[in-house]
Scaffold this motif. Structure first.
Motif, PDB file in Angstrom:
ATOM      1  N   GLU A 151      17.816 -20.592   9.210  1.00  0.00           N
ATOM      2  CA  GLU A 151      17.921 -22.621   9.217  1.00  0.00           C
ATOM      3  C   GLU A 151      18.028 -22.403   7.064  1.00  0.00           C
ATOM      4  O   GLU A 151      16.901 -21.845   6.717  1.00  0.00           O
ATOM      5  N   GLY A 152      19.496 -23.063   6.925  1.00  0.00           N
ATOM      6  CA  GLY A 152      18.453 -23.947   5.540  1.00  0.00           C
ATOM      7  C   GLY A 152      19.279 -25.227   5.309  1.00  0.00           C
ATOM      8  O   GLY A 152      19.645 -26.107   6.098  1.00  0.00           O
ATOM      9  N   ASP A 153      18.708 -25.512   4.061  1.00  0.00           N
ATOM     10  CA  ASP A 153      19.515 -27.374   3.324  1.00  0.00           C
ATOM     11  C   ASP A 153      19.300 -27.017   2.102  1.00  0.00           C
ATOM     12  O   ASP A 153      18.892 -26.085   1.697  1.00  0.00           O
ATOM     13  N   LEU A 154      19.195 -28.234   1.214  1.00  0.00           N
ATOM     14  CA  LEU A 154      19.022 -28.524   0.137  1.00  0.00           C
ATOM     15  C   LEU A 154      18.582 -29.292  -0.208  1.00  0.00           C
ATOM     16  O   LEU A 154      17.794 -30.064   0.594  1.00  0.00           O
ATOM     17  N   GLY A 161      18.556 -24.707  -3.213  1.00  0.00           N
ATOM     18  CA  GLY A 161      19.039 -23.850  -1.702  1.00  0.00           C
ATOM     19  C   GLY A 161      17.663 -23.234  -1.118  1.00  0.00           C
ATOM     20  O   GLY A 161      17.487 -22.934  -2.156  1.00  0.00           O
ATOM     21  N   THR A 162      17.881 -23.975  -0.118  1.00  0.00           N
ATOM     22  CA  THR A 162      16.179 -23.673   0.687  1.00  0.00           C
ATOM     23  C   THR A 162      16.986 -21.967   2.533  1.00  0.00           C
ATOM     24  O   THR A 162      17.849 -23.806   2.678  1.00  0.00           O
ATOM     25  N   LEU A 163      16.681 -21.432   2.533  1.00  0.00           N
ATOM     26  CA  LEU A 163      16.488 -20.524   3.419  1.00  0.00           C
ATOM     27  C   LEU A 163      15.610 -20.017   4.020  1.00  0.00           C
ATOM     28  O   LEU A 163      14.636 -19.707   3.342  1.00  0.00           O
ATOM     29  N   ILE A 164      15.267 -20.459   5.438  1.00  0.00           N
ATOM     30  CA  ILE A 164      14.430 -20.096   5.972  1.00  0.00           C
ATOM     31  C   ILE A 164      14.587 -19.057   6.784  1.00  0.00           C
ATOM     32  O   ILE A 164      15.635 -19.745   8.205  1.00  0.00           O
ATOM     33  N   GLU A 165      13.856 -17.849   7.494  1.00  0.00           N
ATOM     34  CA  GLU A 165      13.668 -17.153   8.608  1.00  0.00           C
ATOM     35  C   GLU A 165      13.350 -17.434   9.885  1.00  0.00           C
ATOM     36  O   GLU A 165      12.110 -17.910   9.124  1.00  0.00           O
ATOM     37  N   ARG A 166      13.759 -18.333  11.114  1.00  0.00           N
ATOM     38  CA  ARG A 166      12.791 -19.067  12.198  1.00  0.00           C
ATOM     39  C   ARG A 166      11.598 -17.846  12.487  1.00  0.00           C
ATOM     40  O   ARG A 166      10.553 -18.736  12.971  1.00  0.00           O
ATOM     41  N   ARG A 188       9.630 -17.196   9.277  1.00  0.00           N
ATOM     42  CA  ARG A 188       9.054 -17.686   8.296  1.00  0.00           C
ATOM     43  C   ARG A 188       9.436 -18.198   6.240  1.00  0.00           C
ATOM     44  O   ARG A 188       8.766 -18.101   5.471  1.00  0.00           O
ATOM     45  N   PHE A 189       9.801 -16.207   6.708  1.00  0.00           N
ATOM     46  CA  PHE A 189      10.472 -16.287   5.165  1.00  0.00           C
ATOM     47  C   PHE A 189      11.366 -16.502   4.267  1.00  0.00           C
ATOM     48  O   PHE A 189      12.317 -17.225   5.173  1.00  0.00           O
ATOM     49  N   THR A 190      11.253 -17.072   2.954  1.00  0.00           N
ATOM     50  CA  THR A 190      12.062 -18.671   2.758  1.00  0.00           C
ATOM     51  C   THR A 190      12.550 -17.191   1.363  1.00  0.00           C
ATOM     52  O   THR A 190      12.338 -16.438   0.394  1.00  0.00           O
ATOM     53  N   ASN A 209      13.000 -24.956   8.854  1.00  0.00           N
ATOM     54  CA  ASN A 209      13.459 -25.192   7.289  1.00  0.00           C
ATOM     55  C   ASN A 209      13.007 -26.715   7.255  1.00  0.00           C
ATOM     56  O   ASN A 209      12.220 -27.154   5.602  1.00  0.00           O
ATOM     57  N   GLU A 210      12.766 -28.522   7.450  1.00  0.00           N
ATOM     58  CA  GLU A 210      11.864 -29.085   7.629  1.00  0.00           C
ATOM     59  C   GLU A 210      10.718 -29.313   6.775  1.00  0.00           C
ATOM     60  O   GLU A 210      10.366 -29.538   5.970  1.00  0.00           O
ATOM     61  N   ASN A 211      10.121 -28.111   7.757  1.00  0.00           N
ATOM     62  CA  ASN A 211       8.510 -27.755   7.685  1.00  0.00           C
ATOM     63  C   ASN A 211       8.293 -27.222   5.702  1.00  0.00           C
ATOM     64  O   ASN A 211       7.602 -27.846   5.053  1.00  0.00           O
ATOM     65  N   THR A 212       9.386 -26.936   6.411  1.00  0.00           N
ATOM     66  CA  THR A 212       8.956 -25.315   5.254  1.00  0.00           C
ATOM     67  C   THR A 212       9.570 -26.418   3.733  1.00  0.00           C
ATOM     68  O   THR A 212       9.573 -25.413   2.690  1.00  0.00           O
ATOM     69  N   ASN A 213      10.723 -26.932   3.143  1.00  0.00           N
ATOM     70  CA  ASN A 213      11.003 -27.882   2.500  1.00  0.00           C
ATOM     71  C   ASN A 213       9.489 -29.316   1.822  1.00  0.00           C
ATOM     72  O   ASN A 213       9.701 -29.418   1.154  1.00  0.00           O
ATOM     73  N   ARG A 214       9.038 -29.341   3.295  1.00  0.00           N
ATOM     74  CA  ARG A 214       8.159 -30.241   3.010  1.00  0.00           C
ATOM     75  C   ARG A 214       6.683 -29.579   2.076  1.00  0.00           C
ATOM     76  O   ARG A 214       6.267 -29.984   0.902  1.00  0.00           O
TER      77      ARG A 214
END
Length: 417
Positions: A258-261, A272-277, A280-282, A351-356
């Motif tokens: 999952e990804g986002d900015l 940019g952030t990329l999270i393996e579901r 949860r590797f970032t 991704n939302e949780n990791t961005n926080r």
């Protein structure tokens, strides 16, 4: 030399005396056992300095409700909601006789779930259930106001502050404390206790500025709001999240990302952030100059092309314009890109949780272009080596290492148009 067998009645008499206000030594002498044996009994009960409140003269601060005789119906009218001391004595006898929860409940005129909950709440650390101790524990648990654990435990406060200074969330801290300390320990608190110490006056002794270490850095709590209605489709020819394989939802198959900015001040800088579901590797994408579609696609291809093929199965992204070159990503990485529904960030929950979590380092309203690529690698490594509750306190780095060491365990790829 044969070991002395102490009757159950002697042990229960000891607990009755202690719960009535006697000291451990006096109760031990009264029932004729050694003080070391009495101390071992009391420690195994699970009520050391947590439930019992000792008064200035050695007695208990308050007394439990009286034992109501008559069992199921004390006054012949409607049954009391709370279990009585006599009920708990019958539960203890039933457990010693090997009766099931259903049989004990039928004997009391209660449902078996009532008996099960009572035993789970008030049994000791050794698994034993002692009626006087259970009755006293239930009484102390109902007392109001309750003692606040962080008011009289400066050592625990310092440990919580140290972890929060490293970016740990209150929920993660509570889970680690629960893992390290037994039930009933004064060094074991829930995440709500930590939040109350941050937001409610006189509820603890944590630093006044510690709320700034939370992901949103709020001075007070805010109610949740509902998202706005949907917007027009931006990617008519792209894959939608409804077309995503079913294997993505249960997280059993690795390689789905999952990804986002994360945007900086005025949306002029981004990371940019990329999270393996599954793990949860970032991965963090370095975007120092701009974050248009071509730049984001190039940075993503640069970071992900070194991953094994079985760890590049799919990518789910929001409907932002920064991924307009998604076809280049699909072609270069041989990986389909799926887009969420409009205004549906929960469809990329990891991704939302990791961005926080990443906002601990990338503060809102700051210029994110000042972070170098080495800074991003260091921050990603720090986050990937933090215990995650969703992984049973395993780190994402450990989970990913297991997948890299055993690629044959991964199922075959699923790629369709």
């Amino acid at each position: 030399m044969a070991r002395r067998v102490i009757p159950v009645e002697v042990r229960e008499r000891f607990f009755v005396l202690v719960c009535a206000g006697w000291s451990l030594g006096a109760a031990a002498r009264a029932v004729g056992v050694a003080s070391s044996t009495a101390g071992r009994w009391w420690r195994s009960s699970g009520l050391v300095e947590t439930v019992m409140e000792v008064g200035r003269r050695g007695g208990l601060a308050g007394s439990p409700p009286p034992v109501v005789s008559g069992g199921a119906d004390a006054g012949g009218g409607r049954r009391r909601r709370l279990l009585t001391g006599e009920d708990r004595c019958q539960i203890a006898v039933g457990l010693r006789c090997g009766l099931s929860y259903a049989e004990i409940g039928a004997m009391l005129g209660r449902d078996r779930s009532v008996v099960w909950r009572e035993v789970q709440r008030n049994r000791g650390r050794d698994g034993s259930y002692v009626a006087p101790v259970a009755h006293r524990a239930a009484f102390e648990r109902r007392r109001r106001p309750k003692r606040f654990k962080l008011q009289d435990n400066p050592g625990l406060c310092r440990q919580i502050e140290e972890w929060m200074d490293q970016g740990w969330s209150p929920r993660l801290i509570a889970m680690v404390l629960a893992e390290d300390h037994p039930v009933g320990s004064r060094d074991r608190v829930c995440h709500e206790t930590i939040y109350q110490a941050l937001y409610v006056q006189a509820r603890g002794r944590l630093r006044a500025d510690l709320h700034t270490q939370l992901s949103l850095k709020r001075r007070r709590r805010k109610p949740r709001t509902t998202p706005r209605a949907g917007s027009a489709r931006l990617y008519a020819e792209a894959f939608t999240i409804s077309q995503r394989p079913a294997e993505v939802a249960d997280r059993a198959v690795p390689g789905h990302w999952e990804g986002d900015l994360i945007l900086g001040a005025g949306n002029r800088s981004a990371i940019g952030t990329l999270i393996e579901r599954t793990t949860r590797f970032t991965l963090l994408l370095h975007l120092p100059q701009r974050h248009d579609a071509a730049t984001v696609a190039a940075a993503m291809i640069r970071e992900m092309q070194h991953l094994p093929e079985h760890l590049r199965r799919s990518l789910t992204w929001d409907r932002g314009r920064e991924l307009a070159c998604y076809s280049d990503i699909q072609l270069a990485l041989n990986m389909p890109v799926y887009f969420c529904d409009p205004h549906s960030p929960w469809q990329r929950g990891s991704n939302e949780n990791t961005n926080r979590l990443l906002r601990f380092w990338f503060h809102r309203g700051t210029n994110l272009a000042t972070h170098t690529r080495n800074d991003l690698h260091r921050i990603a490594a720090t986050l990937n080596n933090r215990p995650r509750p969703t992984l049973n306190l395993q780190t994402p780095a450990q989970a990913l290492d297991q997948l890299l060491a055993n690629p044959a365990a991964a199922p075959p790829r699923c790629y369709h148009r």
